[in-house]
Enzyme design. Structure first.
Site, mmCIF file in Angstrom:
data_model
loop_
_atom_site.group_PDB
_atom_site.id
_atom_site.type_symbol
_atom_site.label_atom_id
_atom_site.label_comp_id
_atom_site.label_asym_id
_atom_site.label_seq_id
_atom_site.Cartn_x
_atom_site.Cartn_y
_atom_site.Cartn_z
ATOM 1 N N TYR A 49 6.027 -12.299 6.875
ATOM 2 C CA TYR A 49 5.614 -13.097 8.031
ATOM 3 C C TYR A 49 5.659 -14.565 7.620
ATOM 4 O O TYR A 49 5.242 -14.907 6.516
ATOM 5 C CB TYR A 49 4.182 -12.743 8.443
ATOM 6 C CG TYR A 49 4.034 -11.324 8.946
ATOM 7 C CD1 TYR A 49 4.350 -10.995 10.249
ATOM 8 C CD2 TYR A 49 3.562 -10.310 8.102
ATOM 9 C CE1 TYR A 49 4.210 -9.687 10.721
ATOM 10 C CE2 TYR A 49 3.423 -9.002 8.558
ATOM 11 C CZ TYR A 49 3.741 -8.705 9.869
ATOM 12 O OH TYR A 49 3.599 -7.413 10.320
ATOM 13 N N GLU B 121 1.408 -0.624 16.657
ATOM 14 C CA GLU B 121 0.250 -0.186 15.862
ATOM 15 C C GLU B 121 -0.955 -0.018 16.778
ATOM 16 O O GLU B 121 -1.095 -0.737 17.777
ATOM 17 C CB GLU B 121 -0.044 -1.236 14.768
ATOM 18 C CG GLU B 121 -1.258 -0.882 13.922
ATOM 19 C CD GLU B 121 -1.402 -1.762 12.664
ATOM 20 O OE1 GLU B 121 -0.581 -2.680 12.482
ATOM 21 O OE2 GLU B 121 -2.342 -1.498 11.897
ATOM 22 N N ASN C 253 1.490 2.591 4.083
ATOM 23 C CA ASN C 253 1.729 1.219 4.516
ATOM 24 C C ASN C 253 1.103 0.241 3.540
ATOM 25 O O ASN C 253 -0.089 0.378 3.218
ATOM 26 C CB ASN C 253 1.099 0.996 5.900
ATOM 27 C CG ASN C 253 1.208 -0.449 6.352
ATOM 28 O OD1 ASN C 253 2.285 -0.932 6.661
ATOM 29 N ND2 ASN C 253 0.082 -1.178 6.357
ATOM 30 N N GLU C 254 1.884 -0.714 3.049
ATOM 31 C CA GLU C 254 1.380 -1.827 2.221
ATOM 32 C C GLU C 254 0.330 -1.369 1.208
ATOM 33 O O GLU C 254 -0.744 -1.971 1.099
ATOM 34 C CB GLU C 254 0.821 -2.949 3.111
ATOM 35 C CG GLU C 254 1.886 -3.597 3.957
ATOM 36 C CD GLU C 254 1.433 -4.875 4.678
ATOM 37 O OE1 GLU C 254 0.230 -5.174 4.693
ATOM 38 O OE2 GLU C 254 2.321 -5.576 5.222
ATOM 39 N N GLU D 31 8.462 -4.745 8.682
ATOM 40 C CA GLU D 31 7.573 -5.705 9.356
ATOM 41 C C GLU D 31 8.137 -7.091 9.099
ATOM 42 O O GLU D 31 8.256 -7.502 7.929
ATOM 43 C CB GLU D 31 6.138 -5.630 8.832
ATOM 44 C CG GLU D 31 5.403 -4.379 9.266
ATOM 45 C CD GLU D 31 3.915 -4.398 8.921
ATOM 46 O OE1 GLU D 31 3.301 -5.492 8.896
ATOM 47 O OE2 GLU D 31 3.380 -3.301 8.666
HETATM 48 O O1 AHR Z 1 1.443 -6.277 11.723
HETATM 49 C C1 AHR Z 1 0.116 -6.599 11.410
HETATM 50 C C2 AHR Z 1 -0.314 -6.105 10.030
HETATM 51 O O2 AHR Z 1 0.417 -6.812 9.064
HETATM 52 C C3 AHR Z 1 -0.024 -4.665 9.719
HETATM 53 O O3 AHR Z 1 -1.040 -3.802 10.157
HETATM 54 C C4 AHR Z 1 0.048 -4.666 8.220
HETATM 55 O O4 AHR Z 1 0.907 -3.669 7.727
HETATM 56 C C5 AHR Z 1 0.508 -6.059 7.867
HETATM 57 O O5 AHR Z 1 -0.271 -6.635 6.898
#
Ligand code: AHR
Length: 496
Positions: free
Chosen positions: A244, A27, A172-173, A292
């Site tokens: 995450y 990114e 994205n998201e 991700e």
């Molecule tokens: O990977 C970091 C961020 O995490 C990305 O920009 C976003 O898509 C997610 O929230």
């Protein structure tokens, strides 16, 4: 500790492991691009300013696909700013991360970099501040033969030959309130559907990925997927998942068990796909793009200078505990190879990444680099169904957590068994009973074990790295191995 028993049968093979499961993500964020992939004054930079030491480390990692250019960044990005003569490219305030974007690296540089790194590009289009029209124009720029406006622009700027980009993320998201151009499920699905439709009219060979929820904790999770799948079913090929894990509370047993929630996230979205498919009486399938995933928490709260160029952002320094969590997350993706066809470790360099660089200086491989590298290089072919009877533990956030997390795959005459031991105190004796594999021979084994959980790799030394595993005892119909406490392991066997 009581022994664990793993039973495999050669006839019980599951899905082919898609090599795109070993993808990653770059990114325009922090020092991922500038100072990571691109650092023109670095002694190892090539004639295009790409760091060759970084390219070598990415090749060694075994990365297959790289998603680009975001992430949150893409939702306010004007791709036209990043093409054409460098001196004419505008500097812009980058509002997703509050930095300044110089646009010295853009689409053409990324395509050339991908060739050099031996990876497939996976592009994301801006459905935040822009829409279907701009997405179609970018696709024309990348994939059309010369003879029309944007294809000619590409031919003039960089390459007469189209880039042939196959994978396209539709934003994205977009469920996240933090996202530029955030939408509710209905608005997003309408936008994504028309973008995907327009893009496929231009290039029917592409595959598109609709945004799923940003994580399974979102309030709109499930309703979002249901609505997006319902509206976009005919025009998209994948729906995305992001996850995450962190351990800010210092609860290691729960942290090590987090991959169980990745399993159930995949299972839940898989069931929603089945539901929508059944409701529509459709023959088509939609698959999962886990584009991700990683551990992310060490850098929380770190400050940087707002509106500066390529400041250090999200520079997590990973420790040995993270090696185990990342290993178990990879196992989860591979176990679900029937559903998950693409996965991107977020991200590849400097930003929550397995590879760190000093801008202008050295490169280091973080603790999480090695399980990814060994898995990508060795685990291929078909995933095997498995029965694992294993001692379990309870912790604050989970009950009945198996101490061992295993995944097994067969590729021609090779069987691989990957094992994470979540027990912090005790080795676990593993008895594997293998049916129908013919004559079994031990080929090799690697282990990452024996470190304090907070051990990190630095630019000066990399203590957390694999070493040869103790050779398992072959039993005639399988093997016995003692899996060290707190360890990641990969065994390879020859089979008939
Ligand atoms: O990977 C970091 C961020 O995490 C990305 O920009 C976003 O898509 C997610 O929230």
């Amino acid at each position: 500790m009581e022994k664990a028993k793993l039973t495999l049968d050669r006839d019980f093979t599951g899905a082919e492991i898609d090599k795109r499961l070993y993808g990653s993500f770059a990114e325009h964020l922090g020092r991922c691009i500038y100072g990571g992939l691109y650092d023109p004054t670095h002694p190892d930079a090539d004639d295009e300013g790409f760091r060759t030491d970084v390219i070598s480390a990415i090749r060694d990692l075994g990365a297959t696909v790289i998603r680009y250019p975001g992430g949150n960044f893409v939702s306010a990005y004007r791709w036209e700013d990043g093409v054409g003569p460098r001196e004419l490219r505008p500097r812009r305030p980058e509002i997703a991360w509050s930095t300044t974007e110089t646009n010295q690296f853009g689409t053409d540089e990324f395509m050339s970099w991908c060739k050099k790194a031996g990876v497939e590009p996976m592009m994301a289009v801006n459905l935040g501040s822009r829409g279907a029209e701009d997405a179609k124009n970018l696709l024309e720029y990348c994939n059309a033969q010369p003879g029309t406006f944007y294809a000619d622009m590409r031919a003039k700027n960089a390459s007469k030959d189209p880039y042939g980009v196959k994978l396209w993320c539709l934003g994205n998201e977009m469920d996240g309130p933090w996202q530029v151009g955030h939408k509710d499920a209905h608005d997003y699905a309408m936008t994504a559907n028309s973008a995907s439709r327009a893009m496929k009219l231009l290039d029917p060979d592409i595959q598109t990925i609709a945004c799923g929820s940003s994580n399974s904790g979102m309030n709109t999770f499930i309703d979002w997927e249901r609505e997006v799948l319902d509206l976009c079913w005919d025009t998209v090929d994948y729906i995305s998942l992001h996850t995450y894990f962190g351990n800010s509370g210092g609860d290691v047993p729960s942290f090590l068990a987090r991959s169980l929630s990745m399993d159930s996230f995949i299972d839940t979205v898989g069931s929603l796909i089945d539901t929508v498919k059944a409701k529509k009486r459709s023959k088509k399938n939609v698959y999962l793009s886990f584009d991700e995933w990683n551990v992310w928490y060490h850098s929380n709260g770190a400050q940087f200078e707002r509106w500066s160029v390529a400041p250090p952002i999200l520079e997590d320094v990973y420790d040995f505990a993270d090696t185990l969590v990342v290993g178990a997350m990879l196992n989860s993706l591979i176990r679900h190879a029937d559903r998950v066809k693409i996965a991107c470790l977020a991200q590849i360099v400097n930003v929550i990444a397995p590879i760190m660089t000093e801008t202008g200086g050295r490169l280091a491989r973080q603790t999480t680099y090695y399980p990814i590298m060994l898995t990508a290089k060795n685990v291929s072919g078909k995933v095997l169904e498995q029965r694992l009877d294993c001692p379990k533990y309870d912790c604050k956030d989970f009950t009945d957590v198996p101490y061992l997390d295993t995944v097994c795959a067969v590729d021609g005459d090779r069987l691989t068994v990957t094992v994470v031991n979540r027990s912090l105190e005790e080795p676990v004796p593993l008895e594997a009973v293998l049916r129908g594999f013919g004559k079994l021979g031990y080929v090799s084994g690697s282990t990452i074990a024996g470190h304090a959980l907070d051990t990190v790799n630095t630019f000066d030394s990399e203590p957390v790295r694999p070493r040869p595993a103790d050779e398992p005892e072959m039993t005639g119909n399988g093997f016995n191995a003692l899996i060290p406490a707190a360890s990641w392991n990969l065994f390879t066997f020859s089979i008939d």
